[in-house]
Write a protein that holds these residues in place. Structure first.
Motif, PDB file in Angstrom:
ATOM      1  N   GLU A 141      -2.665  -0.166  -4.434  1.00  0.00           N
ATOM      2  CA  GLU A 141      -3.362   0.078  -3.177  1.00  0.00           C
ATOM      3  C   GLU A 141      -3.841  -1.234  -2.558  1.00  0.00           C
ATOM      4  O   GLU A 141      -3.800  -1.408  -1.335  1.00  0.00           O
ATOM      5  CB  GLU A 141      -4.547   1.017  -3.411  1.00  0.00           C
ATOM      6  CG  GLU A 141      -4.156   2.424  -3.816  1.00  0.00           C
ATOM      7  CD  GLU A 141      -3.355   3.152  -2.757  1.00  0.00           C
ATOM      8  OE1 GLU A 141      -3.462   2.775  -1.568  1.00  0.00           O
ATOM      9  OE2 GLU A 141      -2.610   4.093  -3.102  1.00  0.00           O
ATOM     10  N   GLN A 142      -4.270  -2.156  -3.388  1.00  0.00           N
ATOM     11  CA  GLN A 142      -4.695  -3.459  -2.879  1.00  0.00           C
ATOM     12  C   GLN A 142      -3.522  -4.223  -2.281  1.00  0.00           C
ATOM     13  O   GLN A 142      -3.655  -4.869  -1.226  1.00  0.00           O
ATOM     14  CB  GLN A 142      -5.340  -4.273  -4.004  1.00  0.00           C
ATOM     15  CG  GLN A 142      -5.971  -5.580  -3.545  1.00  0.00           C
ATOM     16  CD  GLN A 142      -6.726  -6.290  -4.667  1.00  0.00           C
ATOM     17  OE1 GLN A 142      -6.804  -5.788  -5.789  1.00  0.00           O
ATOM     18  NE2 GLN A 142      -7.268  -7.456  -4.372  1.00  0.00           N
ATOM     19  N   ALA A 143      -2.370  -4.143  -2.934  1.00  0.00           N
ATOM     20  CA  ALA A 143      -1.180  -4.814  -2.405  1.00  0.00           C
ATOM     21  C   ALA A 143      -0.751  -4.203  -1.072  1.00  0.00           C
ATOM     22  O   ALA A 143      -0.398  -4.920  -0.126  1.00  0.00           O
ATOM     23  CB  ALA A 143      -0.037  -4.736  -3.419  1.00  0.00           C
ATOM     24  N   LEU A 144      -0.788  -2.881  -0.969  1.00  0.00           N
ATOM     25  CA  LEU A 144      -0.387  -2.223   0.275  1.00  0.00           C
ATOM     26  C   LEU A 144      -1.343  -2.530   1.415  1.00  0.00           C
ATOM     27  O   LEU A 144      -0.957  -2.505   2.590  1.00  0.00           O
ATOM     28  CB  LEU A 144      -0.303  -0.707   0.055  1.00  0.00           C
ATOM     29  CG  LEU A 144       0.804  -0.227  -0.883  1.00  0.00           C
ATOM     30  CD1 LEU A 144       0.722   1.276  -1.088  1.00  0.00           C
ATOM     31  CD2 LEU A 144       2.182  -0.611  -0.355  1.00  0.00           C
ATOM     32  N   ALA A 145      -2.594  -2.823   1.093  1.00  0.00           N
ATOM     33  CA  ALA A 145      -3.588  -3.117   2.131  1.00  0.00           C
ATOM     34  C   ALA A 145      -3.561  -4.577   2.570  1.00  0.00           C
ATOM     35  O   ALA A 145      -3.954  -4.885   3.703  1.00  0.00           O
ATOM     36  CB  ALA A 145      -4.988  -2.759   1.632  1.00  0.00           C
ATOM     37  N   ASN A 146      -3.096  -5.489   1.715  1.00  0.00           N
ATOM     38  CA  ASN A 146      -3.247  -6.916   1.996  1.00  0.00           C
ATOM     39  C   ASN A 146      -1.945  -7.706   2.025  1.00  0.00           C
ATOM     40  O   ASN A 146      -1.982  -8.905   2.287  1.00  0.00           O
ATOM     41  CB  ASN A 146      -4.174  -7.559   0.951  1.00  0.00           C
ATOM     42  CG  ASN A 146      -5.575  -6.983   1.001  1.00  0.00           C
ATOM     43  OD1 ASN A 146      -6.196  -6.937   2.043  1.00  0.00           O
ATOM     44  ND2 ASN A 146      -6.059  -6.508  -0.136  1.00  0.00           N
ATOM     45  N   ASN A 147      -0.821  -7.073   1.769  1.00  0.00           N
ATOM     46  CA  ASN A 147       0.430  -7.822   1.713  1.00  0.00           C
ATOM     47  C   ASN A 147       0.842  -8.279   3.111  1.00  0.00           C
ATOM     48  O   ASN A 147       0.899  -7.482   4.055  1.00  0.00           O
ATOM     49  CB  ASN A 147       1.526  -6.951   1.084  1.00  0.00           C
ATOM     50  CG  ASN A 147       2.811  -7.718   0.898  1.00  0.00           C
ATOM     51  OD1 ASN A 147       3.673  -7.727   1.767  1.00  0.00           O
ATOM     52  ND2 ASN A 147       2.945  -8.375  -0.241  1.00  0.00           N
ATOM     53  N   TRP A 148       1.154  -9.557   3.234  1.00  0.00           N
ATOM     54  CA  TRP A 148       1.458 -10.121   4.555  1.00  0.00           C
ATOM     55  C   TRP A 148       2.837  -9.715   5.058  1.00  0.00           C
ATOM     56  O   TRP A 148       3.052  -9.590   6.280  1.00  0.00           O
ATOM     57  CB  TRP A 148       1.329 -11.642   4.505  1.00  0.00           C
ATOM     58  CG  TRP A 148      -0.087 -12.090   4.410  1.00  0.00           C
ATOM     59  CD1 TRP A 148      -0.749 -12.536   3.302  1.00  0.00           C
ATOM     60  CD2 TRP A 148      -1.057 -12.091   5.465  1.00  0.00           C
ATOM     61  NE1 TRP A 148      -2.052 -12.826   3.593  1.00  0.00           N
ATOM     62  CE2 TRP A 148      -2.282 -12.568   4.923  1.00  0.00           C
ATOM     63  CE3 TRP A 148      -1.021 -11.746   6.807  1.00  0.00           C
ATOM     64  CZ2 TRP A 148      -3.430 -12.697   5.675  1.00  0.00           C
ATOM     65  CZ3 TRP A 148      -2.176 -11.877   7.569  1.00  0.00           C
ATOM     66  CH2 TRP A 148      -3.349 -12.351   7.003  1.00  0.00           C
ATOM     67  N   SER A 149       3.797  -9.519   4.176  1.00  0.00           N
ATOM     68  CA  SER A 149       5.117  -9.065   4.618  1.00  0.00           C
ATOM     69  C   SER A 149       5.023  -7.679   5.244  1.00  0.00           C
ATOM     70  O   SER A 149       5.670  -7.392   6.261  1.00  0.00           O
ATOM     71  CB  SER A 149       6.089  -9.042   3.428  1.00  0.00           C
ATOM     72  OG  SER A 149       6.281 -10.339   2.909  1.00  0.00           O
ATOM     73  N   LEU A 150       4.216  -6.821   4.652  1.00  0.00           N
ATOM     74  CA  LEU A 150       4.016  -5.487   5.206  1.00  0.00           C
ATOM     75  C   LEU A 150       3.279  -5.567   6.542  1.00  0.00           C
ATOM     76  O   LEU A 150       3.588  -4.816   7.480  1.00  0.00           O
ATOM     77  CB  LEU A 150       3.241  -4.642   4.199  1.00  0.00           C
ATOM     78  CG  LEU A 150       3.028  -3.159   4.536  1.00  0.00           C
ATOM     79  CD1 LEU A 150       4.345  -2.469   4.820  1.00  0.00           C
ATOM     80  CD2 LEU A 150       2.313  -2.466   3.380  1.00  0.00           C
ATOM     81  N   GLU A 151       2.336  -6.478   6.643  1.00  0.00           N
ATOM     82  CA  GLU A 151       1.619  -6.644   7.910  1.00  0.00           C
ATOM     83  C   GLU A 151       2.555  -7.141   9.001  1.00  0.00           C
ATOM     84  O   GLU A 151       2.456  -6.719  10.167  1.00  0.00           O
ATOM     85  CB  GLU A 151       0.461  -7.621   7.712  1.00  0.00           C
ATOM     86  CG  GLU A 151      -0.488  -7.715   8.889  1.00  0.00           C
ATOM     87  CD  GLU A 151      -1.277  -6.438   9.124  1.00  0.00           C
ATOM     88  OE1 GLU A 151      -1.836  -6.298  10.227  1.00  0.00           O
ATOM     89  OE2 GLU A 151      -1.325  -5.592   8.212  1.00  0.00           O
ATOM     90  N   ALA A 152       3.484  -8.031   8.660  1.00  0.00           N
ATOM     91  CA  ALA A 152       4.459  -8.516   9.643  1.00  0.00           C
ATOM     92  C   ALA A 152       5.357  -7.376  10.116  1.00  0.00           C
ATOM     93  O   ALA A 152       5.686  -7.280  11.310  1.00  0.00           O
ATOM     94  CB  ALA A 152       5.299  -9.638   9.032  1.00  0.00           C
ATOM     95  N   ALA A 153       5.755  -6.490   9.201  1.00  0.00           N
ATOM     96  CA  ALA A 153       6.578  -5.342   9.582  1.00  0.00           C
ATOM     97  C   ALA A 153       5.812  -4.421  10.528  1.00  0.00           C
ATOM     98  O   ALA A 153       6.380  -3.888  11.493  1.00  0.00           O
ATOM     99  CB  ALA A 153       7.022  -4.580   8.331  1.00  0.00           C
TER     100      ALA A 153
END
Length: 520
Positions: free
Chosen positions: A115-127
């Motif tokens: 859950e922490q990775a899904l909230a803070n991952n920058w690649s996901l934020e770029a998508a």
């Protein structure tokens, strides 16, 4: 002498003109200064808008779902068992995988990290940002369906020449004039080219949605796999430490025998050499663990100096017993890459419609309402209404070639879609085979470990009574060590194959695509 009136002022004072029927095919029709009844103007606009309901080009139809009933040839749906006290797994065809599939491993610590990775991952934020950008592209395309309203203003100095108003105009003084007002233009989109652009932009939004889903799946999958890797390495380190402790016992045993006169100096040297060699196993394993920890730290959007990964252990994880598996006809709706390929196919289909619309006439309306006058004198209202038609006649075959180009692009995109589906089916099949084969591997490695442990125990007893040499003891120990390490790796492989199958089937459909909070 009075200041001459501007051309626009004189035009407003003219009597209404009567249009004569044109005998030739007009490419453009201009109405300037004509008084038209509002009712007729509105009726003409409504007729023109009614023509805008046609969108040329093919309408998109999604490819048919695959007819396959299974993923592997002659697949038997028997429970996947190791027959060695390990977890028995069962594939449930037609089952629906939950979106938070990692919770099936029953590790609260792992759940928190994912859950922490899904909230803070920058690649996901770029998508997510690219998805928002694509959504604005639809708004841009939709703007073409509405009238475009702009403001226009101008001021200048003017001097009439004799060739414009006659010889006497040369005596007219230089004067200043201005104009300011609103300009309205509207493309009637009779043949639907603009609507096909909207359709293409909407398809791009669908592609970006699947990119976000794929990034979500990738981040969650990579996080779980890194955690499994860390747990596996820790188990291997524990095995290596046990081996080193066993080596130390061997050295002590040989030294005791040497002092009692029943062992040689060579036996002592050989036992010590084995201990020194096994100690070299630990540094590479610790390096692998550090690399996995750093990789997991990056996944959660932190630097290695700012966050410490938890100490994952295989014993704290639970291998899922029931494996839900989408039927082949539904896999195309579950995997983000297949859904993205279909959206790209939709965009390619819309491109054919846009190229087709370019081969038809374009109808436009424009109007202007302005206030005109002299800077030092009175002003008056002026307006104009212009209707335009632009029709292609000869472009050297470019328009038809462009349409054929989009058709060929559609065929290429369709082939990419079919290949994506086949690749997905292959990945599911590979992991189904992997589940069964890794279970067999665990069973075989467990049997090998049991045999090696028994052999080592008997060899050590034999060494104590003089029926075996130190080399035999070390060989037996080496076999047990390898068997124990390979059993840890085989158990890890079962987890990895299970997680990989979850990923291959789409990891559950994530419906919520709202942007995440700003990253800290």
């Amino acid at each position: 002498m009075d200041m001459p009136q501007s051309f626009s002022e004189r035009a407003l004072k003219r009597k209404p003109l009567k249009l004569k029927p044109l005998k030739h095919k007009p490419l453009a029709l201009a109405l300037d200064g004509i008084r038209l009844a509002p009712g007729r103007v509105l009726a003409g606009l409504l007729v023109a808008l009614s023509l805008g309901g046609c969108a040329v080009g093919p309408d998109f139809k999604a490819p048919a779902a695959p007819q396959d009933r299974d993923y592997v040839f002659d697949h038997h749906k028997q429970p996947i068992s190791t027959n060695s006290g390990e977890t028995e797994q069962r594939v449930i065809m037609g089952g629906k995988l939950q979106a938070n599939w990692w919770t099936l491993l029953q590790s609260p610590e792992l759940n928190r990290v994912v859950e922490q990775a899904l909230a803070n991952n920058w690649s996901l934020e770029a998508a997510r940002a690219n998805l928002a950008k694509a959504a604005e592209g639809v708004a841009v395309a939709r703007g073409g369906l509405y009238p475009q309203v702009d403001t226009a203003a101008g001021a200048g100095r003017k001097k009439y020449g004799a060739s414009f108003l006659g010889p006497q105009a040369a005596a007219f003084p230089v004067f200043s004039e201005y104009t300011g007002g609103a300009v309205v233009s509207y493309d009637l989109d009779v043949f639907g080219g603009q609507r096909r652009q909207i359709e293409s932009a909407a398809a791009d939004v669908d592609v970006q949605k699947e990119v976000v889903r794929a990034a979500h799946l990738s981040v969650a999958g990579d996080t779980v796999l890194e955690a499994l890797q860390m747990a596996s390495i820790r188990s291997q380190i524990a095995v290596a430490q046990n081996v080193i402790a066993s080596d130390q016992q061997n050295v002590a045993l040989v030294q005791t025998a040497y002092k009692a006169g029943v062992a040689t100096q060579m036996d002592v040297t050989t036992a010590q050499s084995q201990l020194d060699r096994d100690r070299t196993m630990l540094p590479p394993l610790r390096q692998q663990l550090n690399v996995a920890q750093d990789a997991l730290t990056i996944l959660v959007g932190k630097s290695p100096a700012a966050w410490s990964a938890p100490d994952f252990n295989l014993a704290a994880l639970t291998l899922p017993a029931d494996i839900p598996l989408e039927v082949p006809s539904e896999l195309v709706h579950a995997r983000p890459d297949i859904r993205a390929a279909q959206a790209r196919l939709h965009a390619a289909n819309a491109a054919i419609g846009m190229a087709t619309a370019d081969m038809y006439p374009h109808f436009t309306l424009s109007a202007a309402v302005a206030e005109e006058g002299l800077l030092s004198g009175p002003s008056g209202a002026a307006w104009s209404l212009i209707g335009g038609l632009t029709a292609p006649i000869f472009h050297g075959g470019a328009l038809s070639a462009h349409r054929r180009q989009t058709q060929d692009a559609y065929q290429a995109t369709f082939a990419d879609y079919q290949q994506t589906v086949l690749t997905a089916f292959g990945q599911v099949a590979d992991n189904l085979h992997g589940l069964s084969n890794s279970a067999d591997e665990v069973r075989a490695e467990q049997q090998a470990l049991d045999s090696a442990s028994a052999a080592l125990r008997l060899t050590r007893l034999g060494y104590r009574v003089g029926n075996a040499g130190i080399v035999q003891v070390l060989d037996a120990q080496r076999l047990e060590q390898l068997a124990e390490l390979q059993l840890v790796q085989a158990r890890t492989t079962r987890y990895i194959r299970t997680v990989s199958l979850f990923l291959a089937t789409g990891g559950g459909v994530v419906e919520s695509l709202s942007p995440s909070p700003a990253l800290q």
